[in-house]
Scaffold this motif. Sequence first.
Motif, short mmCIF file in Angstrom:
data_model
loop_
_atom_site.label_atom_id
_atom_site.label_comp_id
_atom_site.label_asym_id
_atom_site.label_seq_id
_atom_site.Cartn_x
_atom_site.Cartn_y
_atom_site.Cartn_z
N ALA A 1 -57.57 0.61 -45.92
CA ALA A 1 -57.17 0.60 -47.33
C ALA A 1 -55.81 -0.10 -47.50
CB ALA A 1 -57.12 2.02 -47.87
N TRP A 2 -54.86 0.17 -46.58
CA TRP A 2 -53.56 -0.49 -46.64
C TRP A 2 -53.73 -2.00 -46.46
CZ3 TRP A 2 -48.88 -0.60 -48.30
CH2 TRP A 2 -47.93 -1.44 -47.72
N SER A 3 -54.53 -2.39 -45.48
CA SER A 3 -54.75 -3.81 -45.23
C SER A 3 -55.41 -4.48 -46.44
CB SER A 3 -55.62 -3.99 -43.98
OG SER A 3 -54.95 -3.52 -42.83
N GLN A 4 -56.37 -3.80 -47.06
CA GLN A 4 -56.99 -4.33 -48.27
C GLN A 4 -55.95 -4.60 -49.35
OE1 GLN A 4 -59.95 -1.70 -49.87
NE2 GLN A 4 -61.65 -2.94 -49.16
N ALA A 5 -55.07 -3.61 -49.57
CA ALA A 5 -54.06 -3.76 -50.62
C ALA A 5 -53.14 -4.94 -50.33
CB ALA A 5 -53.26 -2.46 -50.75
N VAL A 6 -52.70 -5.06 -49.08
CA VAL A 6 -51.81 -6.16 -48.69
C VAL A 6 -52.55 -7.49 -48.79
CG1 VAL A 6 -50.56 -7.16 -46.74
CG2 VAL A 6 -50.36 -4.72 -47.23
N GLU A 7 -53.80 -7.52 -48.36
CA GLU A 7 -54.58 -8.75 -48.42
C GLU A 7 -54.83 -9.18 -49.86
OE1 GLU A 7 -56.83 -7.63 -44.23
OE2 GLU A 7 -57.83 -7.32 -46.15
N GLN A 8 -55.06 -8.23 -50.75
CA GLN A 8 -55.25 -8.58 -52.15
C GLN A 8 -53.95 -9.12 -52.75
OE1 GLN A 8 -56.02 -5.52 -55.31
NE2 GLN A 8 -58.00 -6.55 -55.46
N ALA A 9 -52.82 -8.50 -52.39
CA ALA A 9 -51.53 -8.96 -52.92
C ALA A 9 -51.19 -10.36 -52.43
CB ALA A 9 -50.43 -7.98 -52.55
N LEU B 1 -51.57 -13.65 -42.02
CA LEU B 1 -51.28 -13.11 -43.35
C LEU B 1 -50.51 -14.14 -44.16
CD1 LEU B 1 -51.60 -10.46 -44.98
CD2 LEU B 1 -49.33 -9.82 -44.19
N ARG B 2 -50.99 -14.43 -45.35
CA ARG B 2 -50.30 -15.38 -46.22
C ARG B 2 -49.07 -14.73 -46.85
NH1 ARG B 2 -54.61 -17.93 -50.28
NH2 ARG B 2 -52.81 -19.26 -50.68
N GLN B 3 -48.19 -15.55 -47.38
CA GLN B 3 -46.99 -15.07 -48.06
C GLN B 3 -47.31 -14.85 -49.54
OE1 GLN B 3 -43.71 -14.54 -46.68
NE2 GLN B 3 -44.96 -14.58 -44.81
N CYS B 4 -46.91 -13.71 -50.06
CA CYS B 4 -47.15 -13.46 -51.49
C CYS B 4 -46.12 -14.22 -52.32
CB CYS B 4 -47.12 -11.97 -51.80
SG CYS B 4 -45.48 -11.25 -51.90
N GLY B 5 -46.49 -14.51 -53.55
CA GLY B 5 -45.64 -15.33 -54.40
C GLY B 5 -44.52 -14.57 -55.08
N GLY B 6 -44.46 -13.26 -54.88
CA GLY B 6 -43.44 -12.47 -55.55
C GLY B 6 -44.01 -11.68 -56.71
N GLY B 7 -43.62 -10.42 -56.82
CA GLY B 7 -44.11 -9.57 -57.90
C GLY B 7 -45.60 -9.34 -57.84
N ALA B 8 -46.17 -9.27 -56.65
CA ALA B 8 -47.60 -9.10 -56.48
C ALA B 8 -47.93 -7.64 -56.16
CB ALA B 8 -48.13 -10.00 -55.36
N GLU B 9 -49.15 -7.24 -56.49
CA GLU B 9 -49.61 -5.91 -56.12
C GLU B 9 -51.07 -5.99 -55.71
OE1 GLU B 9 -49.28 -3.19 -59.42
OE2 GLU B 9 -50.99 -4.04 -60.47
N GLY B 10 -51.48 -5.02 -54.92
CA GLY B 10 -52.86 -4.98 -54.47
C GLY B 10 -53.32 -3.55 -54.31
N PHE B 11 -54.64 -3.37 -54.31
CA PHE B 11 -55.24 -2.05 -54.18
C PHE B 11 -56.24 -2.04 -53.04
CE2 PHE B 11 -53.76 -2.24 -58.51
CZ PHE B 11 -53.29 -0.97 -58.77
N GLY B 12 -56.33 -0.91 -52.37
CA GLY B 12 -57.33 -0.71 -51.34
C GLY B 12 -58.11 0.58 -51.61
N ARG B 13 -59.42 0.52 -51.41
CA ARG B 13 -60.28 1.70 -51.59
C ARG B 13 -61.27 1.76 -50.43
NH1 ARG B 13 -63.41 1.99 -57.17
NH2 ARG B 13 -63.61 4.20 -56.67
N ILE B 14 -61.24 2.86 -49.71
CA ILE B 14 -62.12 3.00 -48.56
C ILE B 14 -62.68 4.43 -48.55
CG2 ILE B 14 -62.19 3.15 -46.03
CD1 ILE B 14 -62.25 0.30 -47.06
N VAL C 1 -55.10 3.17 -51.92
CA VAL C 1 -53.76 2.70 -51.57
C VAL C 1 -53.33 1.63 -52.57
CG1 VAL C 1 -52.39 1.43 -49.87
CG2 VAL C 1 -53.94 3.23 -49.11
N TRP C 2 -52.09 1.72 -52.99
CA TRP C 2 -51.48 0.70 -53.86
C TRP C 2 -50.25 0.14 -53.17
CZ3 TRP C 2 -46.57 1.69 -56.33
CH2 TRP C 2 -46.15 0.69 -57.22
N ALA C 3 -50.13 -1.17 -53.16
CA ALA C 3 -48.98 -1.83 -52.54
C ALA C 3 -48.37 -2.80 -53.53
CB ALA C 3 -49.40 -2.58 -51.27
N GLN C 4 -47.05 -2.77 -53.63
CA GLN C 4 -46.30 -3.69 -54.48
C GLN C 4 -45.38 -4.49 -53.58
OE1 GLN C 4 -43.18 -2.10 -57.19
NE2 GLN C 4 -44.59 -2.69 -58.81
#
Length: 496
Positions: A210-218, A420-433, A442-445
């Motif tokens: 779930a953490w990886s999903q959130a980071v990957e989405q961000a 892992l790519r670099q986020c552009g700033g001010g990004a957020e992502g969610f993970g659900r497992i 999981v929510w990551a900002q």
Amino acid sequence: MTEDESTQDDPVFPPVQRTTVSSGKDALAEAASIKTLGGRFLALWGTEHPEPHVYAAFSDADGLRVLRTPVDLKTGTFPSIASLFPLASRPERTVRDISGWTPEGLADTRPWLDHGLWKGPSSQKEGDYPFVRVEGEGVHEIPVGPVHAGIIEPGHFRFQVVGEKVLRMEERLGYTHKGIRALARNRPVEDVLPLSGRISGDSAVAYQWAWSQAVEQATQTFPPERALWLRAVLLERERIANHLGDLGALGNDAGFGFGLVQFGRLKEDLLRANERIFGHRYLMDAVIPGGVRKDLGEEEIPLLLKDVRRLREEVRSLKTIYDEHGGLQDRFSGTGVLDPMLAGAWGLGGIVGRASGQLLDLRHDHPVRPYDRERVPVALAKRGDVWARVQVRFQEIRHSLAFLETVLPALPGGSWKAPLRQCGGGAEGFGRIEGFRGEILVWAQMERGNIVTDAHFQDPSWQLWPALERAVPGNLVADFPLINKSFNPSYSGHDL
């Protein structure tokens, strides 16, 4: 009110629809609309970055719904949604304890995490938590915990009883509050990964995925196909190990020590295989943003398949013994019933919800790869008692073993991790497992440089603990340990 809908064509991330409202009135109207359309409450938390907001997460037919409500800075308040979603009450009290913001309209003004032992916005003093008491002739009170006779985490339970019959049980948790979010803030994303796998040690894979999903989405990082299938292999092994342990513990609590020994032996064999093949008994650090830590070698797959077939036969034999054992039938049947109507009204998933007739499983409802390709049947029972929760565990073991037997010989080729790519700033992502207890969110900002500015980890135990309070009344005090084990909520996962 503004809406920012984000959907993913590739089934790697959970579909998310975000709604930001401008006032408490709009927030209540939006929450009421979500409830009317059948949405389920999942989580609620506050954040101060970049501005004070309260997030509420729901699940509906389209996926994850996230409602963002600004905190009224003049009054320090945000609107309570507990009148619509009762399970929001404890998270709202937690936001008040940690941030000092008042959930306007919340009837329960007691603190939740703050025990008066750490400096925070709450003015609660140590030892004066006002439990609800039942008055009447013959009613007496039994306090249990927070320190227990067994080697378990601390939790306090206050029973109101007549004779041996429980009239009411109320919990007091928060003794293992660890400040997980404060530890995660302002750290490079790679520093948070070990933390994510140790939030609730028996759910390391689920949390890491779930953490990886959130980071990957961000960061818009897409893991290779092989990595996603390997994650599922790890997750199902984690599910099986925990169900084996629970079935043994439940047998032991009903006076059937043979079950504890046999299921303990099977779990230990699985954990040793985990260490031998994946490098860790509980698979910590096995899932990383972008993929997995270690690939499976061609010579290791036949060994895993052999264990799957052996485990299937042994569990089948033990299920027959459990089904035909009169003592277990007597202790399990009709004990700790969670009304399916209540489970439906609260939107309970996981083992507990499915044992009370709720057809809710993320692997089925909102499947990410590979569950969209290799479907897993939903384990289901309807009686809502300890026996039903035992049967759901047996079903899930069988389904997970069948999944592994199909997937392991057909793993996609290619790479097992991506940078892992670099986020552009001010990004957020969610993970659900779908973890073994139920849904983990999981929510990551994140900001530039892949720095985590804030994060939230939600364990299904936030739903399980209130449900446990509803299943205990009407039972004998001596049955509480058995009922509690059949729910198996996490203290550590709850007290973040």
